[in-house]
Design an enzyme around this catalytic site. Structure first.
Site, short mmCIF file in Angstrom:
data_model
loop_
_atom_site.label_atom_id
_atom_site.label_comp_id
_atom_site.label_asym_id
_atom_site.label_seq_id
_atom_site.Cartn_x
_atom_site.Cartn_y
_atom_site.Cartn_z
CE1 TYR A 239 -5.17 6.32 -1.96
CE2 TYR A 239 -7.28 7.17 -2.40
CZ TYR A 239 -6.31 6.72 -1.60
OH TYR A 239 -6.86 6.47 -0.15
CE1 TYR B 51 -4.40 1.31 0.46
CE2 TYR B 51 -3.21 3.08 1.39
CZ TYR B 51 -4.18 2.65 0.88
OH TYR B 51 -5.30 3.56 0.94
#
Lengths: 380, 380
Positions: A331, A281
């Site tokens: 994203y 992440y």
């Protein structure tokens, strides 16, 4: 723990663009249909649906209805951000394993109505922000920048170290036609990048896009009859980190991964050396730095060297974010990391395929709460 | 489906009052501590926490921190209302069964900051309300009243039928010192009640309160060593009902239970005749009417007679809401129904104990999405 009675059998996504002009519901429905097409199932096969952090406009019920399902037996919307992306999938796997649903769709959609880097009136008055707001401390880039600064102070990490992470991902994205940012960058390019909030330059921040991603999960038994090789979640772990809000922690360089990582390795019996692909992440470069250390790929303060020495790319120890991650692919709140892990473990990643990829680590979120999943191309 | 590898071992709650003057966080922490005390566990034993519909002020992370937990391995906040109360528990059970957590706290808190019967600016501009708002169709009492009217039109049910449900619950609450409304009412009292929105009088509407409820779930193995008899969830089912928003359904008298009920009975191999205690979600009397029919306790339009004939109380076929339900004990979003079911199956309900209670049905929410759980005093 054994989640391998469940498998990811389908993956789907929309294009990732800066401004789609489309509603979240339309994007979500497109990704879900694509994921079903991918595995050869239809809406009629779906009896579970779940997402995280999605408001009413693209809630599980609305999305189910949009793809033509009138009744669905398991619908769960989890109230959280990218920190919950592993949780949502582990949760769906548990529903499949315990017989609450046979075939579950997991999706995430983002559209221009939400941009996490943008300060809004809503952000500035709610929750802990009411105290931080008057000091202008309002949005994730600011929080993570503060923690990154602390890391530099405590462990001697540098802007160049963050740059090494940004460069690695952007170079990988060059082989990913789906990525929003595909031009490789040099350290000079990185350092010349616009400063967003010190020490973060523009290349340290996730590239916010419109788009949606979806996965289809079902039982290992049913997976055997479907189109692509099954990919099995074999272990998951979460943590709320050090308790409370990160700015109140005794160690502000700590993230959830400090506690989730040992839990994950203990549950799976694996170690970092076993991992072929790590989809980490990366809302910011610093997120990779902190979690990469915590998952034990290297020691504190050593991430910069690790990346500069080519250990985080093809021919190295582990390929980190072959798709370019949130920083370069776009994203999608981390669900695109799961998409990439599945593609790699199926051996379908084309020009960016990690050779002989069998085990993938996918980490989630950051800050006070998050976790990870390990996927395997084989059922243990 | 088998959820009985999990057990409810602890229950806790605060007082239910009209205005506590306390924060949601304080109420939630009190209920969680009470539930842990009940089974003899401590915060150090808890590695999972979950709730539904609770904002940031009493989120799972905040509540965990408030009771002294610095790291928790499984924290899930589900974005939904009382329709998800069964889902949340089935989900927690699945986490326990798949080894994601060993001991999970489930809680729900309500404080004066939220009153579902009150029209707020926020309600009137979001989601589907933007279309319904201009017509003054804004809050749950109005929606359920419309559906109740439709039921009267289609099935010939009457206000007196709704009254029979209200009277039954209020009479039960007389034996529940924890209930906010304990004075028995007659049909005359009921009919003289203030009209809220036709055909709903004040006695048809849940009694909104401040308070919190918590349950502790753990493995069946660990449950064997704890203080009270274990109560096992043995089956769960959910449904999104007829798809989309109820006002768009072809049958506006249909609720989620139309589809969830056959699923539940099929999964458990049980039928209504097996159930000793039915804790039916009762945001309104009509909610019981519609779901009671759907779960098969009687036919369409027969609920009024069923209740008037004493079949829904002690000595009858099944005791419905021995605690008085949301209508009389207080509106804790249905988690108090699970508290009551556990108390009954433990044989600890005192003056309102249902003799030899072994199986309890607990239904959730209403409208477009909800489900139910069956609990057993024995592991099958």
């Amino acid at each position: 723990m054994d989640l391998s009675g469940c498998a990811v059998v389908g993956i789907g996504r929309t294009a990732y663009t800066r401004r789609s002009g489309r509603t979240g519901l339309a994007l979500a429905a497109e990704a879900v249909r694509a994921a079903l097409d991918d595995c050869g199932l239809t809406a009629a096969d779906v009896d579970g649906i779940t997402c995280f952090s999605t408001g009413d406009s693209a809630s599980p019920l609305r999305v189910a209805h949009a793809i033509g399902i009138d009744d669905i037996g398991w619908a769960v919307g989890i109230h959280a951000g990218g920190n919950a992306v592993a949780t949502v999938i582990a949760n769906a796997a548990a529903a499949v394993i315990t017989g609450q649903a046979e075939t579950v769709v997991v999706y995430r959609v983002l559209d221009a109505s939400v941009r996490y880097g943008k300060v809004t009136a809503e952000v500035s008055v709610g929750g802990v922000e009411q105290f931080a707001g008057p000091h202008g401390y309002l949005v994730p880039p600011q929080w993570f920048a503060m923690w990154a600064r602390r890391h530099q102070h405590v462990y001697g990490s540098t802007c160049e170290d963050l740059g090494a992470i940004a460069i690695n991902g952007r170079n990988h994205a060059a082989n990913n036609p789906h990525a929003i940012a595909r031009d490789p960058i040099s350290l000079d390019d990185y350092l010349a990048g616009r400063m967003v909030v010190e020490p973060f330059r523009v290349f340290d921040c996730a590239y916010e896009v419109d788009g949606a991603v979806a996965l289809v999960l079902t039982t290992a038994e049913r997976a055997a009859d479907l189109r692509h090789p099954a990919v099995h979640p074999i272990g998951a772990a979460d943590s709320t980190g050090a308790g409370g809000m990160p700015d109140l922690w005794d160690d502000q360089t700590a993230m959830y991964s400090r506690d989730a990582a040992p839990r994950l390795w203990a549950r799976t019996g694996l170690s970092p050396a076993d991992i072929d692909v790590a989809c980490m992440y990366d809302c910011f470069t610093y997120t990779i730095m902190a979690t990469f250390e915590d998952y034990g790929f290297c020691g504190k303060g050593e991430v910069g060297d690790y990346f500069r020495e080519g250990r985080a790319t093809y021919g190295g120890d582990v390929v980190v974010n072959p798709h370019g991650g949130l920083l370069s692919e776009g994203y999608l709140h981390g669900l695109n990391h799961h998409y990439e892990a599945v593609l790699q473990l199926r051996g379908q990643a084309g020009a960016r395929q990690v050779p002989d990829a069998e085990l993938a680590l996918v980490t989630a979120g950051a800050g006070p709460y998050g976790g990870a999943i390990v996927y395997s191309s084989r059922r243990p």
